[in-house]
Design an enzyme around this catalytic site. Structure first.
Site, mmCIF file in Angstrom:
data_model
loop_
_atom_site.group_PDB
_atom_site.id
_atom_site.type_symbol
_atom_site.label_atom_id
_atom_site.label_comp_id
_atom_site.label_asym_id
_atom_site.label_seq_id
_atom_site.Cartn_x
_atom_site.Cartn_y
_atom_site.Cartn_z
ATOM 1 N N CYS A 138 40.157 57.607 5.320
ATOM 2 C CA CYS A 138 38.742 57.929 5.108
ATOM 3 C C CYS A 138 38.218 58.848 6.206
ATOM 4 O O CYS A 138 37.945 58.404 7.318
ATOM 5 C CB CYS A 138 37.908 56.647 5.067
ATOM 6 S SG CYS A 138 36.144 56.963 4.856
ATOM 7 N N CYS A 141 34.689 58.127 7.456
ATOM 8 C CA CYS A 141 34.613 56.935 8.323
ATOM 9 C C CYS A 141 35.121 57.252 9.724
ATOM 10 O O CYS A 141 34.555 56.827 10.725
ATOM 11 C CB CYS A 141 35.467 55.793 7.768
ATOM 12 S SG CYS A 141 35.344 55.527 6.012
ATOM 13 N N ASP A 142 36.229 57.977 9.808
ATOM 14 C CA ASP A 142 36.957 58.083 11.072
ATOM 15 C C ASP A 142 37.029 59.482 11.671
ATOM 16 O O ASP A 142 37.521 59.659 12.783
ATOM 17 C CB ASP A 142 38.400 57.568 10.884
ATOM 18 C CG ASP A 142 38.421 56.113 10.434
ATOM 19 O OD1 ASP A 142 37.508 55.364 10.830
ATOM 20 O OD2 ASP A 142 39.339 55.727 9.696
#
Length: 313
Positions: A138, A141-142
């Protein structure tokens, strides 16, 4: 013995499941939640969560899920660390739905499905070894953790193209590994990739291994599947972007699903084609797939369930 018919059962325990539980419990529906095999859902596999509102210093995925669970339990949600293995849904308005956790039968007037989706991986041993140490599924997300660094994105579809262009804004260089000699992505996404100067696309290349000290990614081992020549790319992050699989196997044949297995909900609601059955989170959302949007749809599902029950009386 008269079996207890519950007002609301929630299947799944990510942000959508726990938010549904908080709202359902506060509406006095006395919800019971079944966590499934991965209590806390996909978020428990990410380390830092920096984009969920209300956590100015950030929080780890597992801690955030514990917070959500405690909040749900504060309003008397009953949490079962069990997996629902089978469902028999009623098609009648006001009908009773049957769920099974192994041999245990659970009867419910409303069911909120929040079983999420599972990121697809390549199946390499190294993916597990370096999970949380540079391997991610992701980018939104990261990606932040790889500012100014070099990363690899594996995949050829819209997801991969989207992740690569998103990461290109943050990182120094993105190397895309595309297994065939063409993209599967839409024309618009291909143009975006081609017009981003710091994305290098390697067609006919596959990831075959990952190297690095202390379970931190330092290099991607790749192979040219035409010449069989192997090489390494120095990177600190590897993003696997080959899609997600919604966790809907046990509902096939009962609930309307799209061609990829995601649950279809009525526009602007969480209602499925079955009365009293609602779906929230990534199991019905293949577009946004964020903790915050999952939580929002969990709130909607609980309110939809409450309204459905009120109209029965």
């Amino acid at each position: 013995m008269e079996q207890n018919i519950l007002d609301c059962v929630i299947v799944g325990s990510g942000p959508s499941g726990f938010t549904a539980a908080i709202y359902a419990a506060r509406a006095d529906l006395k919800p019971e939640l079944y966590t499934g095999l991965e209590p806390g859902g996909q978020l428990t596999t990410t380390t830092e969560v920096d984009n969920f509102p209300g956590y100015p210093a950030g929080i780890t995925g597992p801690e955030m899920m514990m917070d959500l669970q405690k909040q749900a339990e504060r309003f008397d949600t009953k949490v079962h660390y069990e997996m629902i293995t089978k469902a028999e849904f009623s098609k009648e308005n006001g009908g009773v739905h049957k769920l099974y956790a192994g041999n245990k039968e659970i009867l419910a007037k409303t069911v909120i499905i929040s079983t999420g989706a599972t990121a697809k991986y390549l199946g390499l041993e190294d993916e597990k070894k370096y999970a949380g140490g540079g391997v991610s599924a992701c980018a939104t997300c990261d990606g932040f953790f790889y500012r100014g660094k070099d990363v690899v994105v594996v995949g050829a579809g819209d997801t991969a193209a989207e992740e690569a262009t998103y990461l290109a804004k943050l990182t120094r260089k993105v190397t895309m590994l595309v297994r065939k000699d063409v993209f599967r992505a839409s024309k618009a996404m291909i143009h975006r990739v081609e017009n981003t100067p710091n994305i290098e696309v390697k067609f006919n290349h596959e990831l075959i291994g990952i190297e690095g000290e202390n379970s931190l990614v330092e290099r991607a081992v790749i192979i040219n599947n035409q010449t069989q020549e192997t090489s390494t790319v120095d990177v600190e992050g590897i993003f696997i972007a080959i899609g997600h699989k919604p966790n809907t196997d046990i509902f096939v044949g009962q609930i309307d699903l799209d061609e990829n297995g995601y649950i279809l909900t009525e526009k602007g609601s969480t209602r499925t084609n079955l009365p009293g059955v609602f779906a929230a989170g990534d199991v019905q959302d293949h577009i946004y797939r964020q903790a915050i949007t999952a939580a929002g749809s969990g709130c909607m599902a609980a309110m939809d369930a409450e309204k459905y029950l009120a109209e029965l009386h």
